[in-house]
Design a protein around this motif. Sequence first.
Motif, PDB file in Angstrom:
ATOM      1  N   THR A  21       0.834  -1.205   0.000  1.00 34.42           N
ATOM      2  CA  THR A  21       0.000   0.000   0.000  1.00 34.42           C
ATOM      3  C   THR A  21       0.867   1.252   0.000  1.00 34.42           C
ATOM      4  N   GLY A  22       1.983   1.211   0.700  1.00 34.68           N
ATOM      5  CA  GLY A  22       2.902   2.343   0.742  1.00 34.68           C
ATOM      6  C   GLY A  22       3.947   2.220  -0.337  1.00 34.68           C
ATOM      7  N   THR A  23       3.519   2.193  -1.606  1.00 31.62           N
ATOM      8  CA  THR A  23       4.466   1.970  -2.690  1.00 31.62           C
ATOM      9  C   THR A  23       5.426   3.140  -2.863  1.00 31.62           C
ATOM     10  N   ASN A  24       6.679   2.820  -3.163  1.00 30.18           N
ATOM     11  CA  ASN A  24       7.665   3.839  -3.503  1.00 30.18           C
ATOM     12  C   ASN A  24       7.690   4.084  -5.008  1.00 30.18           C
ATOM     13  N   GLU A  25       6.725   3.463  -5.707  1.00 32.75           N
ATOM     14  CA  GLU A  25       6.581   3.602  -7.147  1.00 32.75           C
ATOM     15  C   GLU A  25       7.834   3.155  -7.900  1.00 32.75           C
ATOM     16  N   GLN A  43       5.508  -1.727   8.809  1.00 34.13           N
ATOM     17  CA  GLN A  43       4.496  -0.867   9.405  1.00 34.13           C
ATOM     18  C   GLN A  43       4.039   0.256   8.480  1.00 34.13           C
ATOM     19  N   THR A  44       4.875   0.629   7.517  1.00 34.01           N
ATOM     20  CA  THR A  44       4.494   1.670   6.566  1.00 34.01           C
ATOM     21  C   THR A  44       3.920   1.098   5.276  1.00 34.01           C
ATOM     22  N   GLY A  45       3.680  -0.208   5.245  1.00 32.19           N
ATOM     23  CA  GLY A  45       3.015  -0.832   4.101  1.00 32.19           C
ATOM     24  C   GLY A  45       3.841  -0.940   2.849  1.00 32.19           C
ATOM     25  N   GLN A  46       5.166  -0.899   2.969  1.00 32.57           N
ATOM     26  CA  GLN A  46       6.022  -0.904   1.782  1.00 32.57           C
ATOM     27  C   GLN A  46       6.370  -2.297   1.265  1.00 32.57           C
ATOM     28  N   LEU A  47       6.078  -3.333   2.066  1.00 31.76           N
ATOM     29  CA  LEU A  47       6.460  -4.681   1.664  1.00 31.76           C
ATOM     30  C   LEU A  47       5.281  -5.488   1.134  1.00 31.76           C
ATOM     31  N   ASP A  48       5.598  -6.429   0.260  1.00 29.00           N
ATOM     32  CA  ASP A  48       4.563  -7.318  -0.267  1.00 29.00           C
ATOM     33  C   ASP A  48       4.359  -8.497   0.681  1.00 29.00           C
ATOM     34  N   VAL A  49       3.499  -9.422   0.285  1.00 23.75           N
ATOM     35  CA  VAL A  49       3.170 -10.557   1.145  1.00 23.75           C
ATOM     36  C   VAL A  49       4.336 -11.525   1.297  1.00 23.75           C
ATOM     37  N   CYS A  50       5.388 -11.332   0.508  1.00 21.07           N
ATOM     38  CA  CYS A  50       6.545 -12.221   0.546  1.00 21.07           C
ATOM     39  C   CYS A  50       7.707 -11.650   1.346  1.00 21.07           C
ATOM     40  N   GLY A  51       7.535 -10.434   1.901  1.00 22.56           N
ATOM     41  CA  GLY A  51       8.587  -9.822   2.706  1.00 22.56           C
ATOM     42  C   GLY A  51       9.555  -8.959   1.934  1.00 22.56           C
ATOM     43  N   GLY A  52       9.222  -8.645   0.663  1.00 26.08           N
ATOM     44  CA  GLY A  52      10.132  -7.850  -0.145  1.00 26.08           C
ATOM     45  C   GLY A  52       9.430  -6.757  -0.916  1.00 26.08           C
ATOM     46  N   HIS A  53      10.212  -6.023  -1.686  1.00 22.75           N
ATOM     47  CA  HIS A  53       9.677  -5.002  -2.592  1.00 22.75           C
ATOM     48  C   HIS A  53      10.787  -4.576  -3.544  1.00 22.75           C
ATOM     49  N   ALA A  54      10.429  -3.723  -4.493  1.00 23.78           N
ATOM     50  CA  ALA A  54      11.424  -3.144  -5.391  1.00 23.78           C
ATOM     51  C   ALA A  54      11.967  -1.885  -4.744  1.00 23.78           C
ATOM     52  N   GLY A  55      13.281  -1.786  -4.675  1.00 20.97           N
ATOM     53  CA  GLY A  55      13.905  -0.642  -4.029  1.00 20.97           C
ATOM     54  C   GLY A  55      14.160   0.491  -4.991  1.00 20.97           C
ATOM     55  N   ARG A  56      14.945   1.458  -4.553  1.00 19.70           N
ATOM     56  CA  ARG A  56      15.171   2.662  -5.340  1.00 19.70           C
ATOM     57  C   ARG A  56      15.992   2.414  -6.598  1.00 19.70           C
ATOM     58  N   GLY A  57      16.609   1.250  -6.683  1.00 16.36           N
ATOM     59  CA  GLY A  57      17.309   0.883  -7.908  1.00 16.36           C
ATOM     60  C   GLY A  57      16.453  -0.002  -8.787  1.00 16.36           C
ATOM     61  N   ASP A  58      15.133  -0.059  -8.499  1.00 18.70           N
ATOM     62  CA  ASP A  58      14.215  -0.961  -9.198  1.00 18.70           C
ATOM     63  C   ASP A  58      14.735  -2.393  -9.142  1.00 18.70           C
ATOM     64  N   ASP A  59      15.259  -2.753  -7.979  1.00 15.68           N
ATOM     65  CA  ASP A  59      15.748  -4.109  -7.735  1.00 15.68           C
ATOM     66  C   ASP A  59      14.898  -4.730  -6.630  1.00 15.68           C
ATOM     67  N   TYR A  60      14.540  -5.991  -6.784  1.00 19.84           N
ATOM     68  CA  TYR A  60      13.746  -6.659  -5.760  1.00 19.84           C
ATOM     69  C   TYR A  60      14.666  -7.155  -4.653  1.00 19.84           C
ATOM     70  N   HIS A  61      14.243  -6.955  -3.390  1.00 19.38           N
ATOM     71  CA  HIS A  61      15.015  -7.456  -2.256  1.00 19.38           C
ATOM     72  C   HIS A  61      14.096  -7.606  -1.049  1.00 19.38           C
ATOM     73  N   SER A 110      13.123   9.626 -11.405  1.00 20.47           N
ATOM     74  CA  SER A 110      12.415  10.109 -10.215  1.00 20.47           C
ATOM     75  C   SER A 110      12.283   8.991  -9.202  1.00 20.47           C
ATOM     76  N   LEU A 111      12.782   9.223  -7.997  1.00 21.24           N
ATOM     77  CA  LEU A 111      12.656   8.248  -6.932  1.00 21.24           C
ATOM     78  C   LEU A 111      11.339   8.480  -6.218  1.00 21.24           C
ATOM     79  N   GLY A 112      10.456   7.494  -6.247  1.00 20.77           N
ATOM     80  CA  GLY A 112       9.146   7.652  -5.659  1.00 20.77           C
ATOM     81  C   GLY A 112       9.176   7.592  -4.145  1.00 20.77           C
ATOM     82  N   ARG A 113       8.140   8.102  -3.546  1.00 23.42           N
ATOM     83  CA  ARG A 113       7.946   8.031  -2.101  1.00 23.42           C
ATOM     84  C   ARG A 113       6.530   7.551  -1.844  1.00 23.42           C
ATOM     85  N   PRO A 114       6.303   6.812  -0.756  1.00 26.73           N
ATOM     86  CA  PRO A 114       4.953   6.320  -0.479  1.00 26.73           C
ATOM     87  C   PRO A 114       3.946   7.460  -0.417  1.00 26.73           C
ATOM     88  N   PRO A 115       2.933   7.458  -1.292  1.00 23.59           N
ATOM     89  CA  PRO A 115       1.916   8.511  -1.245  1.00 23.59           C
ATOM     90  C   PRO A 115       1.196   8.510   0.104  1.00 23.59           C
TER      91      PRO A 115
END
Length: 319
Positions: free
Chosen positions: A69-73, A136-154, A253-258
């Motif tokens: 929910t807290g996507t960094n886009e 707590q800020t909703g930035q992670l998916d159900v698998c415990g990861g997300h795409a970071g500022r380098g558009d890399d999954y971790h 552009s580095l996104g920030r959680p809306p």
Amino acid sequence: MINRYLLIAILGGLAFSNAAQAHGDHCEAIAASVADAGFDDSVTVTCTDAHAVLRSDTYPDHEMMTGITGTNEQVPVPADYAAPILLDPVPGMMPLTRDSALGVAVNGVPIFDYTAGGEMSQSDLAHHQAHHDTIQTGQLDVCGGHAGRGDDYHYHAEPTCMIAQMENSGPGAVIGWAFDGYPIYGRLNPDGTAIPEGALDICNGQPDETFGYRYHTSEDAPYIVQCLMGEVAAFDTLPRVRVLTAVDGGSVSLGRPPSGGVEGLAFTESPDGQRSMDYSYEGEDYYIRYAPSETPGCYDVTTRTVTNAGEVVSGEYCR
């Protein structure tokens, strides 16, 4: 009586032999952890004089981005990555932290601390940073990861989807390795017993009979490896994923959680490599769509994001 110089030579040879054996055993243990988990078809392990290097594209074969929910886009894009794991771990004098990966999972995906990039300092280790907590800020998916500022999954927390895929899944299975050479396990001790409250140290680890030390994941913060307890030479030069750069030289552009979070975020991928992340925010639809371009290692990208105020932006981006 044995000549004392001969005795010194014999003892020195034994010490060298034992060190070499330990070195080889550690290399084999790291390679076995990848193979036993069933990821040796996508992760290669090569041992040098000092490291076991795990090479992958950081792009896991499991669901990604669902539940954010807290996507960094940012979106997950494959990246060539070589993670060096020390073969002769040595306890350090103080915990080490950095604004990037602290280790790597056995499927080749980098492992970060629980905060978003650059938000954990040495003084922060003793205090939970709730406002930077990626769970707590909703930035992670159900698998415990997300795409970071380098558009890399971790991963920033327990890699639940990867663990479910592991052929040897269980408390005794190593789920990853920290750069200092120590293994990472799940929420239980390797023998299946519960970890007593307060047993894990500031880096989320504890002593280990086999490796000297080990890290764990945990239900509560810090969730995963928070810092490194072992020595790491040239710590600040450890590898980072190369960021995507616009071919025309424009900035990314580095996104920030809306504020308030997005709704319905979904990531899809077609067999021909077309990828899309779609979501809505305050009644408007947004997306990031990309596919491999004619240039190797590059992608044609079209976006309509909150960060860019809904403007449609297109370009070719490369690592």
